[in-house]
Design a protein around this motif. Structure first.
Motif, PDB file in Angstrom:
ATOM      1  N   ALA A 503       0.867  -1.229  -0.013  1.00 42.34           N
ATOM      2  CA  ALA A 503      -0.048  -0.081  -0.052  1.00 42.34           C
ATOM      3  C   ALA A 503       1.005   1.099   0.026  1.00 42.34           C
ATOM      4  O   ALA A 503       1.723   1.366   0.831  1.00 42.34           O
ATOM      5  CB  ALA A 503      -0.712   0.017   1.164  1.00 42.34           C
ATOM      6  N   GLN A 504       0.612   2.034  -1.000  1.00 42.68           N
ATOM      7  CA  GLN A 504       1.342   3.520  -0.991  1.00 42.68           C
ATOM      8  C   GLN A 504       0.551   4.520  -0.701  1.00 42.68           C
ATOM      9  O   GLN A 504      -0.574   4.761  -1.357  1.00 42.68           O
ATOM     10  CB  GLN A 504       1.763   3.507  -2.380  1.00 42.68           C
ATOM     11  CG  GLN A 504       2.768   5.006  -2.689  1.00 42.68           C
ATOM     12  CD  GLN A 504       3.110   5.198  -4.052  1.00 42.68           C
ATOM     13  OE1 GLN A 504       2.749   4.141  -5.008  1.00 42.68           O
ATOM     14  NE2 GLN A 504       3.639   6.238  -4.361  1.00 42.68           N
ATOM     15  N   GLN A 505       0.827   5.411   0.196  1.00 41.52           N
ATOM     16  CA  GLN A 505      -0.115   6.512   0.496  1.00 41.52           C
ATOM     17  C   GLN A 505       0.659   8.006   0.002  1.00 41.52           C
ATOM     18  O   GLN A 505       1.994   7.938  -0.053  1.00 41.52           O
ATOM     19  CB  GLN A 505       0.281   6.756   2.185  1.00 41.52           C
ATOM     20  CG  GLN A 505      -0.883   7.786   2.685  1.00 41.52           C
ATOM     21  CD  GLN A 505      -2.220   7.238   2.609  1.00 41.52           C
ATOM     22  OE1 GLN A 505      -2.660   6.264   2.447  1.00 41.52           O
ATOM     23  NE2 GLN A 505      -3.198   8.166   2.468  1.00 41.52           N
ATOM     24  N   ARG A 506      -0.315   8.682  -0.463  1.00 42.85           N
ATOM     25  CA  ARG A 506       0.403   9.902  -1.324  1.00 42.85           C
ATOM     26  C   ARG A 506      -0.507  11.130  -0.899  1.00 42.85           C
ATOM     27  O   ARG A 506      -1.527  11.221  -0.443  1.00 42.85           O
ATOM     28  CB  ARG A 506      -0.108   9.621  -2.930  1.00 42.85           C
ATOM     29  CG  ARG A 506       0.504   8.372  -3.475  1.00 42.85           C
ATOM     30  CD  ARG A 506       0.026   8.165  -4.810  1.00 42.85           C
ATOM     31  NE  ARG A 506      -1.455   7.819  -5.031  1.00 42.85           N
ATOM     32  CZ  ARG A 506      -1.819   7.386  -6.455  1.00 42.85           C
ATOM     33  NH1 ARG A 506      -1.147   7.513  -7.523  1.00 42.85           N
ATOM     34  NH2 ARG A 506      -3.095   7.010  -6.404  1.00 42.85           N
ATOM     35  N   LEU A 507       0.310  12.039  -0.936  1.00 43.24           N
ATOM     36  CA  LEU A 507      -0.298  13.285  -0.556  1.00 43.24           C
ATOM     37  C   LEU A 507      -0.461  13.726   1.006  1.00 43.24           C
ATOM     38  O   LEU A 507       0.411  14.677   1.458  1.00 43.24           O
ATOM     39  CB  LEU A 507      -1.412  13.928  -1.381  1.00 43.24           C
ATOM     40  CG  LEU A 507      -1.285  13.807  -2.818  1.00 43.24           C
ATOM     41  CD1 LEU A 507      -2.751  14.066  -3.732  1.00 43.24           C
ATOM     42  CD2 LEU A 507      -0.204  14.873  -3.367  1.00 43.24           C
ATOM     43  N   LEU A 508      -1.103  13.003   1.487  1.00 46.42           N
ATOM     44  CA  LEU A 508      -1.588  13.348   2.886  1.00 46.42           C
ATOM     45  C   LEU A 508      -1.126  11.964   3.745  1.00 46.42           C
ATOM     46  O   LEU A 508      -1.658  10.824   3.166  1.00 46.42           O
ATOM     47  CB  LEU A 508      -3.057  13.833   3.211  1.00 46.42           C
ATOM     48  CG  LEU A 508      -3.419  14.983   2.172  1.00 46.42           C
ATOM     49  CD1 LEU A 508      -4.996  15.297   2.465  1.00 46.42           C
ATOM     50  CD2 LEU A 508      -2.603  16.063   3.107  1.00 46.42           C
ATOM     51  N   PRO A 509      -0.938  12.182   4.887  1.00 49.91           N
ATOM     52  CA  PRO A 509      -0.841  11.056   5.688  1.00 49.91           C
ATOM     53  C   PRO A 509      -1.866  10.369   6.355  1.00 49.91           C
ATOM     54  O   PRO A 509      -2.997  11.385   6.515  1.00 49.91           O
ATOM     55  CB  PRO A 509       0.115  11.481   6.861  1.00 49.91           C
ATOM     56  CG  PRO A 509      -0.160  12.867   7.043  1.00 49.91           C
ATOM     57  CD  PRO A 509      -0.239  13.223   5.811  1.00 49.91           C
ATOM     58  N   LEU A 510      -2.249   9.338   6.828  1.00 46.51           N
ATOM     59  CA  LEU A 510      -3.384   8.911   7.515  1.00 46.51           C
ATOM     60  C   LEU A 510      -3.201   9.267   9.099  1.00 46.51           C
ATOM     61  O   LEU A 510      -2.857   8.284   9.916  1.00 46.51           O
ATOM     62  CB  LEU A 510      -3.634   7.279   7.472  1.00 46.51           C
ATOM     63  CG  LEU A 510      -3.912   7.022   5.986  1.00 46.51           C
ATOM     64  CD1 LEU A 510      -3.962   5.334   5.828  1.00 46.51           C
ATOM     65  CD2 LEU A 510      -5.295   7.342   5.735  1.00 46.51           C
ATOM     66  N   ALA A 511      -3.059  10.421   9.287  1.00 47.00           N
ATOM     67  CA  ALA A 511      -2.724  11.012  10.662  1.00 47.00           C
ATOM     68  C   ALA A 511      -3.083  12.746  10.519  1.00 47.00           C
ATOM     69  O   ALA A 511      -3.051  13.134   9.635  1.00 47.00           O
ATOM     70  CB  ALA A 511      -1.180  10.820  11.055  1.00 47.00           C
ATOM     71  N   PRO A 512      -3.171  13.234  11.824  1.00 49.56           N
ATOM     72  CA  PRO A 512      -3.447  14.598  11.863  1.00 49.56           C
ATOM     73  C   PRO A 512      -2.388  15.228  11.138  1.00 49.56           C
ATOM     74  O   PRO A 512      -1.228  15.229  11.115  1.00 49.56           O
ATOM     75  CB  PRO A 512      -3.336  14.963  13.337  1.00 49.56           C
ATOM     76  CG  PRO A 512      -3.584  13.666  14.027  1.00 49.56           C
ATOM     77  CD  PRO A 512      -3.007  12.565  13.204  1.00 49.56           C
ATOM     78  N   SER A 513      -2.919  16.249  10.191  1.00 51.98           N
ATOM     79  CA  SER A 513      -1.820  17.195   9.435  1.00 51.98           C
ATOM     80  C   SER A 513      -2.667  18.516   9.226  1.00 51.98           C
ATOM     81  O   SER A 513      -3.675  18.703   9.665  1.00 51.98           O
ATOM     82  CB  SER A 513      -1.745  16.590   8.020  1.00 51.98           C
ATOM     83  OG  SER A 513      -3.084  16.255   7.406  1.00 51.98           O
ATOM     84  N   PHE A 514      -1.921  19.251   8.773  1.00 50.26           N
ATOM     85  CA  PHE A 514      -2.109  20.803   8.340  1.00 50.26           C
ATOM     86  C   PHE A 514      -2.796  21.447   9.732  1.00 50.26           C
ATOM     87  O   PHE A 514      -3.765  22.188   9.735  1.00 50.26           O
ATOM     88  CB  PHE A 514      -3.385  20.853   7.245  1.00 50.26           C
ATOM     89  CG  PHE A 514      -2.864  20.423   6.013  1.00 50.26           C
ATOM     90  CD1 PHE A 514      -2.062  21.266   5.216  1.00 50.26           C
ATOM     91  CD2 PHE A 514      -3.117  19.349   5.501  1.00 50.26           C
ATOM     92  CE1 PHE A 514      -1.502  20.908   3.960  1.00 50.26           C
ATOM     93  CE2 PHE A 514      -2.941  18.951   4.248  1.00 50.26           C
ATOM     94  CZ  PHE A 514      -1.760  19.689   3.365  1.00 50.26           C
ATOM     95  N   GLY A 515      -2.227  21.079  10.774  1.00 42.81           N
ATOM     96  CA  GLY A 515      -2.410  21.841  12.073  1.00 42.81           C
ATOM     97  C   GLY A 515      -3.688  21.213  12.739  1.00 42.81           C
ATOM     98  O   GLY A 515      -4.134  21.779  13.862  1.00 42.81           O
ATOM     99  N   MET A 516      -4.237  19.964  12.202  1.00 45.94           N
ATOM    100  CA  MET A 516      -5.415  19.711  12.989  1.00 45.94           C
ATOM    101  C   MET A 516      -5.024  18.926  14.474  1.00 45.94           C
ATOM    102  O   MET A 516      -3.877  18.218  14.607  1.00 45.94           O
ATOM    103  CB  MET A 516      -6.122  18.288  12.143  1.00 45.94           C
ATOM    104  CG  MET A 516      -6.823  18.859  11.068  1.00 45.94           C
ATOM    105  SD  MET A 516      -7.592  17.351  10.191  1.00 45.94           S
ATOM    106  CE  MET A 516      -8.214  17.935   8.957  1.00 45.94           C
ATOM    107  N   ASP A 517      -5.649  19.082  15.391  1.00 46.16           N
ATOM    108  CA  ASP A 517      -5.496  18.599  16.599  1.00 46.16           C
ATOM    109  C   ASP A 517      -6.153  16.967  16.631  1.00 46.16           C
ATOM    110  O   ASP A 517      -6.682  16.464  15.616  1.00 46.16           O
ATOM    111  CB  ASP A 517      -5.736  19.163  17.777  1.00 46.16           C
ATOM    112  CG  ASP A 517      -7.097  19.296  17.677  1.00 46.16           C
ATOM    113  OD1 ASP A 517      -8.260  18.851  17.117  1.00 46.16           O
ATOM    114  OD2 ASP A 517      -7.862  20.107  18.462  1.00 46.16           O
ATOM    115  N   ASP A 518      -5.818  15.989  17.597  1.00 44.95           N
ATOM    116  CA  ASP A 518      -6.345  14.651  17.501  1.00 44.95           C
ATOM    117  C   ASP A 518      -8.155  14.800  17.285  1.00 44.95           C
ATOM    118  O   ASP A 518      -8.509  14.003  16.429  1.00 44.95           O
ATOM    119  CB  ASP A 518      -6.056  14.065  18.676  1.00 44.95           C
ATOM    120  CG  ASP A 518      -4.574  13.690  18.708  1.00 44.95           C
ATOM    121  OD1 ASP A 518      -3.881  14.067  17.976  1.00 44.95           O
ATOM    122  OD2 ASP A 518      -4.258  13.188  19.855  1.00 44.95           O
ATOM    123  N   ALA A 519      -8.443  15.607  18.290  1.00 44.85           N
ATOM    124  CA  ALA A 519     -10.138  15.587  17.985  1.00 44.85           C
ATOM    125  C   ALA A 519     -10.489  16.142  16.588  1.00 44.85           C
ATOM    126  O   ALA A 519     -11.428  15.421  16.063  1.00 44.85           O
ATOM    127  CB  ALA A 519     -10.768  16.641  19.106  1.00 44.85           C
TER     128      ALA A 519
END
Length: 538
Positions: A503-519
């Motif tokens: 599986a290859q992930q592109r552009l965005l991670p499967l995790a908080p990004s662009f300043g998002m917090d966990d919630a």
């Protein structure tokens, strides 16, 4: 082979097929030159032999492998497998297509060997040629498609790219039985080769020449000799060693031995496929074409003298047609020609060994002693050969007669009458086995509905077993004590592979990004999951 004396008594009614003038003999077929050619690569520091059921005479002296010989054979196979796995799939499938043509061109050679080693009639030996040719063509044509990388929808469409790859397991350990020495040896090995594996096979010693001949033909078709290795010897000695070194195990044989093989494979955490015993039912419904059903039951019960895992041993007939059916069935059974020549003309051959004859005699004699009636057969035919027994039909079979529940694996069938279809389905399923079944009816819809209620891996409608078994694009195997896994179709080749997901992930991670917090990330993913469901994504 130990000497077996057929039980004394009057001879039966089945006619004897006349051997054609100038028919070949064992001495014509199994020459020292042939044996030397076929066994040239077998590692064995001991000696063993095989024998012909037709006469009980020795056919050939053969190498006998020790545990050390098996380990050495696996080392050679592993080295060859690494090279073979790197060969393009299309090159591997081309070997099977060449093998298909060679097999049909030179079928007379292997038909002689099959007959000499198993004692079966030539037409029944030809069933093996047909089955192997079908498997070779199927995996030769479809093998690359089964193995191709497959795209899957990623966890987040567009952003996640997922691919399923198929890798060979390595070296497959195969333990093949004596009853179908061509089909159940090389027939099962063909998809393993296409998948990039090597195979170390242990055929039954009594039918080793057939398996070795098939190996020789595959090498002629272009298979690397190191990829297909054969070891010979006693099952309790060599069999566990084949399992001990294998990356995957393929076994066809008895349920008892299959359990032992499964335990050995489980201890090493390697996969296993098992085709085991059967006590297969055949159902004749009230609307069946009686003549057609009687002819089909003959094939279903007495092909290869009943020594076929998917042949019928329990025959259920609707009461309204039972008298007529049994009369027609018995008439056909008594007319079957028994013979032992290497030629077409006999309708049934010999049992393959003393153990089979002993079981047949025990089951029939015990049933008769406890009240069963012999409708046809029931006697040995030592006038033809030491292991011949007439096709036998019993009525009045009830528990606890051994023939009622134990697998006979011989030319013996018990007839039971029924009036209610729900009841007969329950009776047909009332066994530890679940391999094959046959239903005869003019109403295809009803037959299909009943077939779905049978707990067997295959069901044939208005045929004995060949229609399901010969459909090599569909899976074939057993339920319950009849085994694990399937041969044929996608399952028949993918079982010889390990699946890998990349599986290859592109552009965005499967995790908080662009300043998002966990919630915030959790809320975003929750909205995304609802949206993907609404869009119908799978």
């Amino acid at each position: 082979m130990t000497d077996v004396k057929a039980p004394a008594g009057p001879l039966g009614t089945n006619p004897v097929a006349t051997a054609p003038a100038g028919a070949r003999t064992a001495a014509d077929v199994v020459t020292p030159e042939v044996v030397a050619q076929l066994t040239r690569d077998v590692v064995g520091s001991g000696r063993t032999a095989n024998h012909s059921p037709f006469t009980g005479e020795k056919l050939a002296d053969l190498p006998e492998s020790t545990p050390g010989d098996v380990a050495e054979t696996y080392e050679r196979a592993r080295a060859a497998q690494r090279v073979w796995a790197a060969v393009p799939v299309r090159t591997r499938t081309a070997v099977l297509l060449r093998f298909h043509d060679l097999l049909l061109e030179r079928q007379a050679e292997v038909l002689d060997l099959i007959q000499l080693e198993t004692g079966k009639a030539r037409l029944h030996a030809h069933e093996e040629v047909q089955a192997v040719a079908l498997a070779a063509r199927h995996y030769g044509r479809r093998g690359a498609a089964y193995l191709r990388p497959r795209r899957h929808t990623g966890v987040v469409p567009v952003l996640t790219k997922a691919t399923e790859l198929r890798h060979p397991r390595g070296v497959v350990g195969q333990i093949a039985p004596w009853n179908y020495p061509l089909e159940l040896s090389v027939g099962d090995a063909l998809p393993a080769f296409v998948a990039g594996n090597a195979v170390v096979m242990k055929p039954d010693t009594e039918t080793a020449l057939t398996a070795l001949w098939a190996r020789d033909l595959l090498i002629e078709a272009g298979l690397d000799a190191g990829v297909f290795q054969v070891v010979l010897g006693e099952g309790p000695v060599v069999g566990p060693e084949v399992v001990r070194h294998a990356d995957y195990v393929s076994f066809t044989g008895s349920t008892r031995t299959g359990r032992e093989v499964a335990q050995g494979a489980a201890a090493r955490l390697v996969g296993v496929s098992l085709e085991l015993g059967g006590k297969n039912p055949l159902l004749v419904l009230h609307d069946a074409d009686i003549e057609r059903a009687a002819a089909g039951a003959i094939r279903s019960c007495f092909s290869s003298a009943g020594q076929l895992c998917i042949s019928t041993e329990r025959l259920y007939v609707h009461e309204s047609v039972a008298d007529l059916f049994v009369a027609r069935f018995a008439e056909r059974a008594r007319a079957l020609r028994l013979g032992n020549s290497l030629a077409y003309g006999a309708d049934m051959g010999s049992l393959a060994g003393p153990r089979q004859l002993e079981t047949v005699v025990r089951h029939v004699d015990e049933a008769v002693a406890k009240g069963a009636t012999v409708v046809a057969g029931g006697v040995a035919r030592p006038d033809i050969g030491p292991l011949f027994y007439e096709p036998t039909i019993l009525e009045g079979v009830e528990p606890p007669m051994a023939v009622c529940s134990e697998e006979t694996f011989g030319p013996v069938v018990s007839v039971y009458r029924f009036t209610d279809e729900d009841d007969v389905i329950e009776r047909a399923n009332a066994t530890a086995y679940g391999l094959n079944a046959s239903i005869w009816s003019r109403d295809g819809g009803r037959a299909h509905a009943l077939a779905a209620r049978l707990r067997t891996g295959t069901v044939n409608i208005n045929e004995a077993y060949a229609s399901a078994y010969g459909t090599v694009g569909a899976p074939m195997g057993g339920m319950k004590d009849s085994g694990l896994g399937r041969r044929h179709g996608s399952e028949g080749i993918l079982k010889y592979t390990e699946a890998q997901t990349v599986a290859q992930q592109r552009l965005l991670p499967l995790a908080p990004s662009f300043g998002m917090d966990d919630a915030g990330y959790a809320a975003f993913m929750s909205r995304s999951l609802r949206a993907m469901k609404a869009l119908g994504l799978r």
